[in-house]
Write a protein that holds these residues in place. Structure first.
Motif, PDB file in Angstrom:
ATOM      1  N   PHE A   2      34.528  33.591  21.510  1.00  0.00           N
ATOM      2  CA  PHE A   2      35.653  33.965  20.422  1.00  0.00           C
ATOM      3  C   PHE A   2      35.405  34.886  19.670  1.00  0.00           C
ATOM      4  CE2 PHE A   2      38.473  30.300  22.713  1.00  0.00           C
ATOM      5  CZ  PHE A   2      38.452  31.509  23.355  1.00  0.00           C
ATOM      6  N   GLN A   3      34.051  34.005  18.496  1.00  0.00           N
ATOM      7  CA  GLN A   3      34.050  34.716  17.248  1.00  0.00           C
ATOM      8  C   GLN A   3      32.876  35.805  17.289  1.00  0.00           C
ATOM      9  OE1 GLN A   3      31.236  31.062  15.825  1.00  0.00           O
ATOM     10  NE2 GLN A   3      31.608  32.180  14.001  1.00  0.00           N
ATOM     11  N   ILE A   4      32.353  36.292  18.407  1.00  0.00           N
ATOM     12  CA  ILE A   4      32.006  37.880  18.660  1.00  0.00           C
ATOM     13  C   ILE A   4      33.058  38.543  19.219  1.00  0.00           C
ATOM     14  CG2 ILE A   4      30.255  38.836  21.039  1.00  0.00           C
ATOM     15  CD1 ILE A   4      28.797  36.566  21.043  1.00  0.00           C
ATOM     16  N   THR A  14      33.583  41.607  16.445  1.00  0.00           N
ATOM     17  CA  THR A  14      33.250  43.416  17.623  1.00  0.00           C
ATOM     18  C   THR A  14      33.971  44.192  17.040  1.00  0.00           C
ATOM     19  OG1 THR A  14      32.392  42.449  18.953  1.00  0.00           O
ATOM     20  CG2 THR A  14      32.967  44.487  19.758  1.00  0.00           C
ATOM     21  N   GLU A  15      35.697  43.364  17.422  1.00  0.00           N
ATOM     22  CA  GLU A  15      36.445  43.821  16.871  1.00  0.00           C
ATOM     23  C   GLU A  15      37.119  44.333  15.307  1.00  0.00           C
ATOM     24  OE1 GLU A  15      40.412  42.668  18.369  1.00  0.00           O
ATOM     25  OE2 GLU A  15      40.342  42.669  20.322  1.00  0.00           O
ATOM     26  N   THR A  21      39.048  36.975   9.099  1.00  0.00           N
ATOM     27  CA  THR A  21      39.565  36.355   8.609  1.00  0.00           C
ATOM     28  C   THR A  21      39.733  35.394  10.422  1.00  0.00           C
ATOM     29  OG1 THR A  21      41.221  36.739   7.175  1.00  0.00           O
ATOM     30  CG2 THR A  21      41.865  34.394   8.491  1.00  0.00           C
ATOM     31  N   HIS A  22      39.418  35.889  11.253  1.00  0.00           N
ATOM     32  CA  HIS A  22      39.520  35.200  12.285  1.00  0.00           C
ATOM     33  C   HIS A  22      38.075  34.592  12.770  1.00  0.00           C
ATOM     34  CE1 HIS A  22      44.000  36.612  13.946  1.00  0.00           C
ATOM     35  NE2 HIS A  22      43.701  35.690  13.052  1.00  0.00           N
ATOM     36  N   PHE A  23      37.409  35.041  12.630  1.00  0.00           N
ATOM     37  CA  PHE A  23      35.693  35.329  12.902  1.00  0.00           C
ATOM     38  C   PHE A  23      35.097  33.775  11.840  1.00  0.00           C
ATOM     39  CE2 PHE A  23      31.656  35.682  11.444  1.00  0.00           C
ATOM     40  CZ  PHE A  23      30.808  35.871  12.052  1.00  0.00           C
ATOM     41  N   TYR A  24      35.916  33.695  10.119  1.00  0.00           N
ATOM     42  CA  TYR A  24      34.990  32.589   9.800  1.00  0.00           C
ATOM     43  C   TYR A  24      35.897  31.580  10.229  1.00  0.00           C
ATOM     44  CZ  TYR A  24      32.354  35.728   7.558  1.00  0.00           C
ATOM     45  OH  TYR A  24      31.471  36.712   6.863  1.00  0.00           O
ATOM     46  N   THR A  25      37.212  31.377  10.414  1.00  0.00           N
ATOM     47  CA  THR A  25      37.497  30.322  10.641  1.00  0.00           C
ATOM     48  C   THR A  25      37.455  29.560  12.297  1.00  0.00           C
ATOM     49  OG1 THR A  25      40.084  31.252  10.641  1.00  0.00           O
ATOM     50  CG2 THR A  25      39.934  29.180  12.133  1.00  0.00           C
ATOM     51  N   LEU A  26      36.988  29.969  12.793  1.00  0.00           N
ATOM     52  CA  LEU A  26      35.976  29.729  14.133  1.00  0.00           C
ATOM     53  C   LEU A  26      34.532  29.262  13.523  1.00  0.00           C
ATOM     54  CD1 LEU A  26      36.928  32.443  17.247  1.00  0.00           C
ATOM     55  CD2 LEU A  26      37.878  30.496  16.604  1.00  0.00           C
ATOM     56  N   LYS A  27      34.129  30.404  12.717  1.00  0.00           N
ATOM     57  CA  LYS A  27      32.910  29.699  12.276  1.00  0.00           C
ATOM     58  C   LYS A  27      33.418  27.998  11.108  1.00  0.00           C
ATOM     59  CE  LYS A  27      29.438  30.569   8.845  1.00  0.00           C
ATOM     60  NZ  LYS A  27      28.451  31.377   7.586  1.00  0.00           N
TER      61      LYS A  27
END
Length: 286
Positions: free
Chosen positions: A12-14, A18-19, A48-54
């Protein structure tokens, strides 16, 4: 959290990073300040979603650069809205997977993806889409009228070069007529469109279709084989255009393609029969 769950969240992070890169690259290419702002907001949300998943994976995976380059070039070649909606369509399954998670953060992300992105994408201002109806008019008219005319000419004239010559004259005259009609129609309706541009879009769509359809009669010696290739070309044009239209307008491809193909080929069959009947009735042999 299991290893499999972490692997899925990393995927999901990738996707999110990417987007983010795609939207950021597209935003940097925009001359229109409104479009640049819309794309920047989309990019910010994905980051923001990327860092939420992190918070759950503890990882910072790199974006898929091949995918970034792919969609940036698609958007540059075929239009911003088409490129973004094609990407979102391809990633639609990710949102369904998000919904399978009970985690509150991921559920919130899924809702934001579905609502916010759809809203922002609909706000993108792209001139070409404002004239989509003019392109539809040119293509539809050329495909329905011209495939029918060429089918009629095929049996009436029975010589590929004569069919090409007659069809070329008819097609150019019809394209100019359609462009003029679109100009007058747009002016009379007082839409928020430039009447001259609308006429140009209609005329160009018509002429391109005419060139594709008469080309087989120029290069092939057997008039009936040329007609077969011509009708195949018509189906290819219908498929390509309706795929593009279905993406940017979020409509059903199969329904539009089937309807347009049936009308075009049906008119061609009727015209072929009329050409055959007229040839028998007049007794003219070329």
């Amino acid at each position: 959290m299991s290893e499999e769950e972490i692997r899925q969240l990393t995927d999901f992070q990738i996707n999110e990073i990417t987007e983010h890169c795609i939207y950021s690259r597209l935003a940097a290419l925009q001359k229109n300040s409104h479009n640049r702002q819309v794309l920047s907001e989309l990019a910010k949300e994905e980051l923001t979603h990327f860092y939420t998943l992190k918070k759950y994976t503890g990882k910072t995976p790199a974006p898929q650069l091949w995918k970034v380059n792919r969609y940036v070039w698609i958007a540059r070649l075929f239009g911003l809205t088409f490129g973004i909606k094609l990407m979102e369509k391809g990633e639609g399954t990710a949102q369904k997977v998000y919904r399978q998670w009970k985690n509150e953060d991921i559920q919130k992300m899924a809702t934001e993806e579905e609502v916010h992105e759809a809203k922002l994408i609909s706000l993108i201002d792209e001139e070409g889409l404002n004239y989509m109806s003019s392109v539809v008019l040119g293509l539809n008219d050329a495909l329905v009228e011209f495939t029918g005319a060429l089918a009629g000419y095929t049996f009436a004239l029975q010589h590929p070069h004569l069919v090409a010559l007659t069809g070329g004259i008819t097609g150019i005259a019809a394209a100019l007529s359609m462009a003029a009609s679109e100009y007058l129609s747009t002016r009379a309706e007082k839409e928020n469109k430039n009447a001259f541009k609308a006429s140009i879009y209609t005329g160009i769509a018509y002429i391109i279709t005419v060139i594709v359809l008469i080309a087989p009669f120029v290069f092939m010696k057997n008039v009936y084989w040329a007609l077969g290739v011509c009708l195949t070309g018509a189906l290819v044009i219908i498929a390509v255009f309706n795929y593009y239209y279905s993406i940017v307008r979020s409509e059903s491809f199969k329904k539009r393609f089937g309807e347009m193909a049936l009308i075009s080929l049906g008119i061609a069959a009727i015209s072929f029969g009329i050409g055959y009947a007229l040839r028998l009735f007049t007794g003219i042999e070329l």
